[in-house]
Design an enzyme around this catalytic site. Sequence first.
Site, PDB file in Angstrom:
ATOM      1  N   CYS A  89       2.551 -18.967   4.221  1.00  0.00           N
ATOM      2  CA  CYS A  89       2.313 -19.012   2.772  1.00  0.00           C
ATOM      3  C   CYS A  89       2.458 -20.434   2.249  1.00  0.00           C
ATOM      4  O   CYS A  89       1.803 -20.803   1.288  1.00  0.00           O
ATOM      5  CB  CYS A  89       3.270 -18.073   2.055  1.00  0.00           C
ATOM      6  SG  CYS A  89       4.986 -18.368   2.473  1.00  0.00           S
TER       7      CYS A  89
ATOM      8  N   GLU B  44       7.598 -12.468  -3.334  1.00  0.00           N
ATOM      9  CA  GLU B  44       7.195 -13.720  -2.662  1.00  0.00           C
ATOM     10  C   GLU B  44       5.787 -13.486  -2.149  1.00  0.00           C
ATOM     11  O   GLU B  44       5.598 -12.815  -1.135  1.00  0.00           O
ATOM     12  CB  GLU B  44       8.130 -14.010  -1.478  1.00  0.00           C
ATOM     13  CG  GLU B  44       9.575 -14.242  -1.846  1.00  0.00           C
ATOM     14  CD  GLU B  44       9.835 -15.635  -2.398  1.00  0.00           C
ATOM     15  OE1 GLU B  44       8.869 -16.404  -2.564  1.00  0.00           O
ATOM     16  OE2 GLU B  44      10.993 -15.928  -2.681  1.00  0.00           O
TER      17      GLU B  44
ATOM     18  N   ASN C 268       4.289 -12.481   9.341  1.00  0.00           N
ATOM     19  CA  ASN C 268       4.016 -13.860   9.792  1.00  0.00           C
ATOM     20  C   ASN C 268       5.253 -14.643  10.248  1.00  0.00           C
ATOM     21  O   ASN C 268       5.174 -15.423  11.189  1.00  0.00           O
ATOM     22  CB  ASN C 268       3.170 -14.632   8.771  1.00  0.00           C
ATOM     23  CG  ASN C 268       3.837 -14.809   7.446  1.00  0.00           C
ATOM     24  OD1 ASN C 268       4.738 -14.049   7.090  1.00  0.00           O
ATOM     25  ND2 ASN C 268       3.415 -15.797   6.701  1.00  0.00           N
TER      26      ASN C 268
ATOM     27  N   GLY D 199       4.639 -10.764   0.783  1.00  0.00           N
ATOM     28  CA  GLY D 199       3.351 -10.336   1.331  1.00  0.00           C
ATOM     29  C   GLY D 199       2.227 -10.718   0.393  1.00  0.00           C
ATOM     30  O   GLY D 199       2.321 -11.703  -0.351  1.00  0.00           O
ATOM     31  N   SER D 200       1.173  -9.932   0.424  1.00  0.00           N
ATOM     32  CA  SER D 200      -0.029 -10.267  -0.343  1.00  0.00           C
ATOM     33  C   SER D 200       0.126  -9.837  -1.803  1.00  0.00           C
ATOM     34  O   SER D 200       0.989  -9.026  -2.144  1.00  0.00           O
ATOM     35  CB  SER D 200      -1.228  -9.558   0.279  1.00  0.00           C
ATOM     36  OG  SER D 200      -1.007  -8.157   0.191  1.00  0.00           O
TER      37      SER D 200
ATOM     38  N   LYS E 106      11.355  -1.995   5.356  1.00  0.00           N
ATOM     39  CA  LYS E 106      10.029  -1.495   5.736  1.00  0.00           C
ATOM     40  C   LYS E 106       9.261  -2.745   6.188  1.00  0.00           C
ATOM     41  O   LYS E 106       8.824  -3.557   5.372  1.00  0.00           O
ATOM     42  CB  LYS E 106       9.329  -0.821   4.539  1.00  0.00           C
ATOM     43  CG  LYS E 106       7.966  -0.224   4.885  1.00  0.00           C
ATOM     44  CD  LYS E 106       6.872  -1.249   4.716  1.00  0.00           C
ATOM     45  CE  LYS E 106       5.507  -0.772   5.101  1.00  0.00           C
ATOM     46  NZ  LYS E 106       5.189  -0.946   6.515  1.00  0.00           N
ATOM     47  N   HIS E 107       9.159  -2.895   7.491  1.00  0.00           N
ATOM     48  CA  HIS E 107       8.506  -4.098   8.013  1.00  0.00           C
ATOM     49  C   HIS E 107       7.004  -3.843   8.147  1.00  0.00           C
ATOM     50  O   HIS E 107       6.544  -2.689   8.074  1.00  0.00           O
ATOM     51  CB  HIS E 107       9.117  -4.460   9.373  1.00  0.00           C
ATOM     52  CG  HIS E 107       9.230  -5.942   9.592  1.00  0.00           C
ATOM     53  ND1 HIS E 107       8.309  -6.835   9.093  1.00  0.00           N
ATOM     54  CD2 HIS E 107      10.156  -6.701  10.259  1.00  0.00           C
ATOM     55  CE1 HIS E 107       8.667  -8.074   9.433  1.00  0.00           C
ATOM     56  NE2 HIS E 107       9.781  -8.017  10.129  1.00  0.00           N
ATOM     57  N   ALA E 108       6.243  -4.915   8.377  1.00  0.00           N
ATOM     58  CA  ALA E 108       4.799  -4.764   8.599  1.00  0.00           C
ATOM     59  C   ALA E 108       4.581  -3.897   9.842  1.00  0.00           C
ATOM     60  O   ALA E 108       5.341  -3.969  10.813  1.00  0.00           O
ATOM     61  CB  ALA E 108       4.164  -6.140   8.784  1.00  0.00           C
ATOM     62  N   SER E 109       3.517  -3.102   9.813  1.00  0.00           N
ATOM     63  CA  SER E 109       3.303  -2.095  10.860  1.00  0.00           C
ATOM     64  C   SER E 109       2.983  -2.691  12.228  1.00  0.00           C
ATOM     65  O   SER E 109       3.019  -1.986  13.232  1.00  0.00           O
ATOM     66  CB  SER E 109       2.171  -1.156  10.439  1.00  0.00           C
ATOM     67  OG  SER E 109       2.574  -0.477   9.282  1.00  0.00           O
TER      68      SER E 109
HETATM   69  P1  NAP Z   1       0.567  -7.466   3.240  1.00  0.00           P
HETATM   70  O1  NAP Z   1      -0.619  -6.820   3.787  1.00  0.00           O
HETATM   71  O2  NAP Z   1       0.763  -7.484   1.773  1.00  0.00           O
HETATM   72  O3  NAP Z   1       1.818  -6.784   3.965  1.00  0.00           O
HETATM   73  C1  NAP Z   1       3.148  -7.141   3.648  1.00  0.00           C
HETATM   74  C2  NAP Z   1       4.003  -5.895   3.674  1.00  0.00           C
HETATM   75  O4  NAP Z   1       3.641  -5.052   2.586  1.00  0.00           O
HETATM   76  C3  NAP Z   1       3.829  -5.046   4.932  1.00  0.00           C
HETATM   77  O5  NAP Z   1       5.060  -4.469   5.254  1.00  0.00           O
HETATM   78  C4  NAP Z   1       2.831  -3.997   4.475  1.00  0.00           C
HETATM   79  O6  NAP Z   1       2.919  -2.801   5.257  1.00  0.00           O
HETATM   80  C5  NAP Z   1       3.279  -3.754   3.053  1.00  0.00           C
HETATM   81  N1  NAP Z   1       2.248  -3.263   2.155  1.00  0.00           N
HETATM   82  C6  NAP Z   1       0.923  -3.544   2.160  1.00  0.00           C
HETATM   83  N2  NAP Z   1       0.318  -2.937   1.124  1.00  0.00           N
HETATM   84  C7  NAP Z   1       1.270  -2.255   0.460  1.00  0.00           C
HETATM   85  C8  NAP Z   1       1.265  -1.425  -0.701  1.00  0.00           C
HETATM   86  N3  NAP Z   1       0.154  -1.187  -1.388  1.00  0.00           N
HETATM   87  N4  NAP Z   1       2.427  -0.864  -1.102  1.00  0.00           N
HETATM   88  C9  NAP Z   1       3.565  -1.106  -0.416  1.00  0.00           C
HETATM   89  N5  NAP Z   1       3.643  -1.892   0.676  1.00  0.00           N
HETATM   90  C10 NAP Z   1       2.503  -2.467   1.109  1.00  0.00           C
HETATM   91  O7  NAP Z   1       0.665  -8.995   3.657  1.00  0.00           O
HETATM   92  P2  NAP Z   1       0.510  -9.598   5.100  1.00  0.00           P
HETATM   93  O8  NAP Z   1      -0.931  -9.692   5.399  1.00  0.00           O
HETATM   94  O9  NAP Z   1       1.383  -8.901   6.059  1.00  0.00           O
HETATM   95  O10 NAP Z   1       1.136 -11.057   4.871  1.00  0.00           O
HETATM   96  C11 NAP Z   1       0.381 -12.139   4.468  1.00  0.00           C
HETATM   97  C12 NAP Z   1       0.602 -12.478   3.014  1.00  0.00           C
HETATM   98  O11 NAP Z   1       1.998 -12.696   2.771  1.00  0.00           O
HETATM   99  C13 NAP Z   1      -0.058 -13.779   2.650  1.00  0.00           C
HETATM  100  O12 NAP Z   1      -0.653 -13.666   1.398  1.00  0.00           O
HETATM  101  C14 NAP Z   1       1.115 -14.764   2.605  1.00  0.00           C
HETATM  102  O13 NAP Z   1       0.871 -15.896   1.823  1.00  0.00           O
HETATM  103  C15 NAP Z   1       2.193 -13.897   2.077  1.00  0.00           C
HETATM  104  N6  NAP Z   1       3.513 -14.468   2.371  1.00  0.00           N
HETATM  105  C16 NAP Z   1       4.276 -14.971   1.360  1.00  0.00           C
HETATM  106  C17 NAP Z   1       5.494 -15.553   1.624  1.00  0.00           C
HETATM  107  C18 NAP Z   1       6.366 -16.116   0.542  1.00  0.00           C
HETATM  108  O14 NAP Z   1       7.510 -16.390   0.806  1.00  0.00           O
HETATM  109  N7  NAP Z   1       5.863 -16.314  -0.676  1.00  0.00           N
HETATM  110  C19 NAP Z   1       5.959 -15.607   2.933  1.00  0.00           C
HETATM  111  C20 NAP Z   1       5.150 -15.092   3.947  1.00  0.00           C
HETATM  112  C21 NAP Z   1       3.936 -14.508   3.652  1.00  0.00           C
HETATM  113  P3  NAP Z   1       1.834  -2.457   6.407  1.00  0.00           P
HETATM  114  O15 NAP Z   1       1.959  -3.524   7.437  1.00  0.00           O
HETATM  115  O16 NAP Z   1       2.251  -1.124   6.881  1.00  0.00           O
HETATM  116  O17 NAP Z   1       0.502  -2.487   5.718  1.00  0.00           O
END
Ligand code: NAP
Length: 459
Positions: free
Chosen positions: A267, A233, A136, A211-212, A159-162
């Site tokens: 977020c 985070e 994001n 991430g999530s 390891k960035h988002a795909s």
């Molecule tokens: P996400 O699906 O959790 O993906 C984030 C990263 O984690 C990606 O690189 C993803 O890789 C990887 N990932 C996903 N599942 C994984 C697993 N089981 N094991 C290891 N790595 C894994 O999150 P998103 O949809 O990209 O981002 C949105 C979320 O991030 C929202 O909930 C948002 O609130 C949160 N966020 C938080 C902050 C903060 O500072 N607190 C800042 C920004 C966003 P792939 O892309 O290859 O799946």
Amino acid sequence: MTTIATTNPATGEVEKTFDALADEEVDRRIARAAETFASFRTTDLARRAEWMRAAAGILDEEAGRIGAMLTAEMGKTLKAAEAEAAKCAQACRFYAGHAGEFLAERRPADAGDVGARDAYVRYEPLGPVLAVMPWNFPLWQVIRFAAPNLMAGNVGLLKHASNVPQTALFLEDLFRRAGFPEGAFQTLLIGSAEVERVLRDPRVKAATLTGSEPAGRSVAAIAADEVKPTVLELGGSDPFVVMPSADIEAAARTAAESRCLNNGQSCISAKRFIVDSACADEFERLFVANMRAMRVGDPMDEATDVGPLVSEAQRAEVEELVADAVGKGAAVLCGGERPEGPGWFYPPTVLSGVTPRMRMYDEEVFGPVASLFRVDGIAEAIGLANATGFGLGSNAWTRDDAERERFVRELDAGQVFINGKTTSYPELPFGGVKRSGYGRELSAEGMRAFCNAKTVWVG
Ligand code: NAP
């Protein structure tokens, strides 16, 4: 097998695909990180600062090209993407300028109290750190990890988002062009299933994930098993409380800006708007008007405020949350219908009458959808603000000193913004409590997160 590709959210078209790295190549890169760390950890701080300032210069000079890349990969408006590049340059300069102060040895007032001739704390780097990052803010999330850690002498594996591979590769190239040694910052184009193998490698010393919640839980569990430190985070469902003493017009304008920030996918966007009933009619009228006035459209167009959501799946998820709430009795005050045509657009939407039976009440909505609540008095406002599993940011609007102090003391969140919207700054710590994660990024705290605070005692 994960698809690693740029798919333009404004058109839905796949623009570029990439092969994931083979296991052997991942191993080679981890080995290079460990080798680089052995010498990089003792590089002169002034040298590292010079490279970090060079990275800032590249970010500034190439902001237009970087902006277009971010917009094509994840749909944020071009003006927001260019502003992100500028903010990253600022953070690089901040850490180049402050690393000496943040890493300076700290001495207790009187070393004699601990029976020593001298005693102090020295901050030493840990080694290769794995950063798992989201799409994001594809540049900013990585820079806020990389700038303090490279200045501290750690080396990075990203390891960035795909869905943001071009940004991921740009970041590796950025630090190389700035002068950092080859293995100081490397991008691993891998899917999330490969994260475990990297994290369990003994040469990798720590991990940070933005991430999530499910991703955070998974990475933290593996790291715990390996006894490696982590910073998480995660998501947020930030409250935005408005009291009658506030500047209602400014609050309503800021509320809409916050909810629509990054096309509603931040977020720290305010997501739950909790308004005292004495000013609720006025706030609702202004807030709904401001949400309606947001221009949705081509993210490359200077006049656009809200671009598309990142993916078809993301829009479907937002639509499901809205349908669930409406099906259980919530009212749509504006928006709520996707526009015709290509791209994953969704309009700014305000719902009232959201109750605990609805998913939206305690799930994060990652799109420009606001829930509006009416409360009677500050106690009810704080109770509702804290009635969530998340605890990232929080916002309260009041001109009453006693109320302000109550919000600061009682809002259960990593940050409290009074008469403003939650924002991150290199100068201030950033992070959450509860299910929003733990640890802090930015400021001195962020720099020391992956340092060994080594106690030295000299008799
Ligand atoms: P996400 O699906 O959790 O993906 C984030 C990263 O984690 C990606 O690189 C993803 O890789 C990887 N990932 C996903 N599942 C994984 C697993 N089981 N094991 C290891 N790595 C894994 O999150 P998103 O949809 O990209 O981002 C949105 C979320 O991030 C929202 O909930 C948002 O609130 C949160 N966020 C938080 C902050 C903060 O500072 N607190 C800042 C920004 C966003 P792939 O892309 O290859 O799946």
